[in-house]
Scaffold this motif. Structure first.
Motif, PDB file in Angstrom:
ATOM      1  N   TYR B  19       0.604   4.682 -14.319  1.00 22.40           N
ATOM      2  CA  TYR B  19      -0.193   5.032 -15.497  1.00 22.40           C
ATOM      3  C   TYR B  19       0.537   6.189 -16.157  1.00 22.40           C
ATOM      4  O   TYR B  19       0.430   7.315 -15.684  1.00 22.40           O
ATOM      5  CB  TYR B  19      -1.598   5.493 -15.111  1.00 22.40           C
ATOM      6  CG  TYR B  19      -2.441   4.454 -14.412  1.00 22.40           C
ATOM      7  CD1 TYR B  19      -3.165   3.524 -15.139  1.00 22.40           C
ATOM      8  CD2 TYR B  19      -2.527   4.427 -13.026  1.00 22.40           C
ATOM      9  CE1 TYR B  19      -3.961   2.586 -14.500  1.00 22.40           C
ATOM     10  CE2 TYR B  19      -3.317   3.496 -12.377  1.00 22.40           C
ATOM     11  CZ  TYR B  19      -4.025   2.578 -13.128  1.00 22.40           C
ATOM     12  OH  TYR B  19      -4.804   1.660 -12.490  1.00 22.40           O
ATOM     13  N   ALA B  24       0.813   5.052  -9.460  1.00 20.51           N
ATOM     14  CA  ALA B  24      -0.348   4.785  -8.607  1.00 20.51           C
ATOM     15  C   ALA B  24       0.001   3.849  -7.457  1.00 20.51           C
ATOM     16  O   ALA B  24      -0.585   3.913  -6.391  1.00 20.51           O
ATOM     17  CB  ALA B  24      -1.478   4.189  -9.448  1.00 20.51           C
ATOM     18  N   GLY B  45      -8.383   6.741  -4.555  1.00 20.90           N
ATOM     19  CA  GLY B  45      -7.145   7.123  -5.228  1.00 20.90           C
ATOM     20  C   GLY B  45      -5.901   6.585  -4.562  1.00 20.90           C
ATOM     21  O   GLY B  45      -4.784   6.886  -4.971  1.00 20.90           O
ATOM     22  N   ALA B  46      -6.074   5.747  -3.519  1.00 17.64           N
ATOM     23  CA  ALA B  46      -4.921   5.249  -2.768  1.00 17.64           C
ATOM     24  C   ALA B  46      -4.107   4.236  -3.575  1.00 17.64           C
ATOM     25  O   ALA B  46      -2.933   4.020  -3.302  1.00 17.64           O
ATOM     26  CB  ALA B  46      -5.385   4.616  -1.455  1.00 17.64           C
ATOM     27  N   GLY B  47      -4.755   3.604  -4.555  1.00 17.93           N
ATOM     28  CA  GLY B  47      -4.054   2.581  -5.345  1.00 17.93           C
ATOM     29  C   GLY B  47      -4.580   1.174  -5.077  1.00 17.93           C
ATOM     30  O   GLY B  47      -3.960   0.192  -5.481  1.00 17.93           O
ATOM     31  N   LYS B  48      -5.745   1.067  -4.435  1.00 18.91           N
ATOM     32  CA  LYS B  48      -6.312  -0.244  -4.095  1.00 18.91           C
ATOM     33  C   LYS B  48      -6.698  -1.017  -5.354  1.00 18.91           C
ATOM     34  O   LYS B  48      -6.313  -2.167  -5.532  1.00 18.91           O
ATOM     35  CB  LYS B  48      -7.546  -0.081  -3.190  1.00 18.91           C
ATOM     36  CG  LYS B  48      -7.305   0.722  -1.927  1.00 18.91           C
ATOM     37  CD  LYS B  48      -8.534   0.787  -1.058  1.00 18.91           C
ATOM     38  CE  LYS B  48      -9.714   1.520  -1.678  1.00 18.91           C
ATOM     39  NZ  LYS B  48      -9.476   2.957  -1.907  1.00 18.91           N
ATOM     40  N   THR B  49      -7.483  -0.353  -6.225  1.00 19.61           N
ATOM     41  CA  THR B  49      -7.946  -1.036  -7.435  1.00 19.61           C
ATOM     42  C   THR B  49      -6.772  -1.422  -8.317  1.00 19.61           C
ATOM     43  O   THR B  49      -6.723  -2.531  -8.857  1.00 19.61           O
ATOM     44  CB  THR B  49      -8.934  -0.141  -8.206  1.00 19.61           C
ATOM     45  OG1 THR B  49     -10.078   0.082  -7.375  1.00 19.61           O
ATOM     46  CG2 THR B  49      -9.374  -0.784  -9.508  1.00 19.61           C
ATOM     47  N   SER B  50      -5.810  -0.516  -8.444  1.00 21.61           N
ATOM     48  CA  SER B  50      -4.631  -0.824  -9.265  1.00 21.61           C
ATOM     49  C   SER B  50      -3.949  -2.079  -8.745  1.00 21.61           C
ATOM     50  O   SER B  50      -3.587  -2.973  -9.514  1.00 21.61           O
ATOM     51  CB  SER B  50      -3.655   0.345  -9.249  1.00 21.61           C
ATOM     52  OG  SER B  50      -4.307   1.526  -9.666  1.00 21.61           O
TER      53      SER B  50
END
Ligand SMILES: Nc1ncnc2c1ncn2[C@@H]1O[C@H](COP(=O)(O)OP(=O)(O)O)[C@@H](O)[C@H]1O
Ligand SMILES: [Mg+2]
Lengths: 241, 288
Positions: B19, B24, B45-50
């Motif tokens: 981003y 991310a 904030g680990a980057g799972k959703t991304s």
């Protein structure tokens, strides 16, 4: 299911949702009629006033059913994640938007029809009726204001500010475009602004269809440009999120 | 040979996404077989959703490879969208539609949608079909979210934090649905920051931290791993803890010393570190 079937399915769904939303139904159909009846009563109903009022209110109805309604609605759809869900689903964007826009277009035509019917049947206005011209200018108004409404939804930052944004455009527009009274003797600056914007030309065209029986060529030209501008703006600004 | 080959549903290799200046996802790789329930486990904030949104086609990767059911998710082909179900967790409901109307509408663009009534049954909303969406409780909305993802009868379902914010009853109900999906042979990719959820539901887990996979495998195999055994006892009122890979030798030594000194090792315990310990270890290590 075929593309046509999907458009129809979405359209039917949108119709149902529209009638379940009292404020959308009010602003699209009841408000123009309310203005019509109140103003017609206040200024008595001599035929001169009616001949200004009927095309004016019809033009305002087109703006309400397309620009205003679509701006509000698309902001809601975007803000509550419906657009994002559609984007992730196999629903083709074209079918989804076609169903949604068809509903607004239907509202615009019906509300023009209602205003004209009330003017002719209720108040006995019978100056002229050029159905083709009525269809042409209603269609041009729907395309221009529909496109602008879609585009404007993506200028509005969130649902809370939608009423302010929409009315900041809608109210001045109807006041300078000759909805309630003849716009012939506006101050020059306002007159120039009104002539640059599409609503005055829609009303001129409707007035040709319903009163004077002439085809205003300049209005056709300006509206043609606004139709292109509206559609281009809609395509450029549309976002799913 | 061919029949023994597992079919792959998702392939992710060295996936990256930024981003702006924030990276991310910094090189995530994993594979998910068809019919498997795979979990991306990691803190906020680990980057799972991304990662999941790249696979769903919502976001574009900035590097690496991704393949979902053989398609490039960035191209978002309709054929792929017809085969996946997405639980968005961001609402996306028409508030004035009834539950049934919403599910029927969502089913339209699929080649062979599940019957809407059956879909509502599956998620436990069978008796709510005629209720307007705006009148549903929070838990019922989440069930509707599932129903909308399942009405197309997709082979692959994405669930991003399916139980975050649930009370225990709602969580158990959501777990039931995931288990039902597994029974039906669906492939599931879910994300969670609840360890017990990953343990309860997933065939395999990748632990994600700061945009990287720090461990991967079946939840059971992640437990002991290299961390060995933990030996602990109580001494002077506080707990003493040692980690060892050879508990026999270690116990022989400490108990021998204790006996020689005339001490007792109160509440002596030997345990395998839980997945939770491993999870905390791994995620803390990566944070350092
Ligand atoms: N839209 C965004 N814009 C900028 N940064 C973002 C955005 N979404 C997520 N991030 C950042 O990317 C990182 C990973 O976020 P995310 O994928 O949401 O993690 P998770 O789902 O594991 O909580 C976080 O540092 C987050 O702050
Ligand atoms: Mg997340």
């Amino acid at each position: 299911m075929s593309l046509g079937g999907l458009v129809l399915g979405q359209y039917r769904f949108e119709r149902k949702m529209f009638w379940r939303n009292p404020s959308a139904a009010f602003f699209t159909f009841a408000l123009p009629l309310l203005f019509f009846v109140l103003i017609a009563s206040v200024f008595s109903t001599d035929s001169d006033e009616l001949e200004v009022l009927v095309p004016g209110i019809a033009g305002m109805s087109i703006v309400g059913a397309t620009f205003t309604a679509l701006s509000y609605y698309l902001v809601q759809l975007r803000e509550n994640g419906i657009l994002k869900r559609v984007q992730g689903s196999p629903m083709p964007a074209s079918a989804y938007l076609a169903g949604l826009l068809a509903s607004a277009v239907a509202n615009a035509f019906v509300s023009v029809l209602v205003v004209v019917a009330v003017g002719r049947l209720g108040y006995g206005m019978d100056a002229n009726l050029d159905v083709l011209e009525l269809l042409v200018f209603t269609t041009l108004g729907v395309i221009a204001f529909g496109g602008l409404g879609v585009a404007f939804a993506f200028v509005i930052p969130n649902a809370d500010s939608a009423p302010a944004y929409v009315n900041a455009v809608f109210l001045p527009l109807i006041f300078i475009s000759g909805v309630f009274y003849s716009a012939d003797d506006l101050p020059p600056v306002l007159d120039a602004i009104a002539r640059a914007l599409p609503l005055k030309h829609v009303i001129d065209g409707l007035s040709g269809a319903l009163v004077t029986g002439t085809w205003p060529a300049g209005a056709l030209l300006v509206l043609g440009v606004w139709c292109v501008a509206g559609v281009v703006a809609a395509l450029r600004l549309f976002r799913w999120e | 040979m061919v029949s023994a080959m597992r079919e792959r549903a998702i392939l992710v290799r060295d996936l990256r996404m930024s981003y702006g200046p924030v990276e991310a996802v910094r090189g995530i790789s994993f594979e998910v077989d068809k019919g498997e329930v795979f979990g991306l486990l990691g803190p906020n904030g680990a980057g799972k959703t991304s990662t999941v949104e790249i696979l769903e086609g919502y976001r574009r990767r900035t590097g690496g490879e991704a393949s979902v059911l053989g398609f490039d998710p960035a191209a978002r082909p309709r054929e792929l969208r017809q085969q996946i179900g997405i639980v968005t967790q961001e609402g996306g409901f028409y508030p004035r539609a009834t539950v049934r109307e919403g599910v029927e509408l969502a089913g339209l663009p699929y080649p062979s949608p599940r019957d809407p009534g059956e879909t509502l049954e599956l998620v436990g909303l069978a008796d709510r079909g005629e209720v307007r969406v705006q009148d549903l409780s929070g838990g019922q909305r989440r069930r509707l979210d599932l129903a909308l993802a399942l009405v197309g009868d997709p082979g692959l379902v994405f669930l991003d934090e399916p139980t975050t914010g649930f009370d225990p009853a709602a969580r158990r109900a959501a777990w039931e649905v995931v288990r039902k999906l597994a029974e039906l042979g669906k492939t599931v990719l879910l994300t969670t920051h609840y360890l017990e959820e990953a343990q309860a539901l997933c065939d395999r887990v990748a632990i994600v931290k700061d945009g990287l996979v720090v461990a991967e495998g079946p939840p059971g195999s992640l437990g002991p791993g290299t961390a060995g055994y933990r030996v602990s006892w109580r001494e002077n009122g506080s707990r003493v803890e040692h980690l060892t890979d050879d508990p026999t030798e270690f116990l022989n030594r400490v108990t021998g010393e204790a006996l020689a000194d005339g001490r007792t090792l109160e509440e002596l315990q030997v345990s395998r570190p839980s997945l939770e310990d491993v999870y905390l270890d791994l995620t803390e290590e990566a944070a350092r």
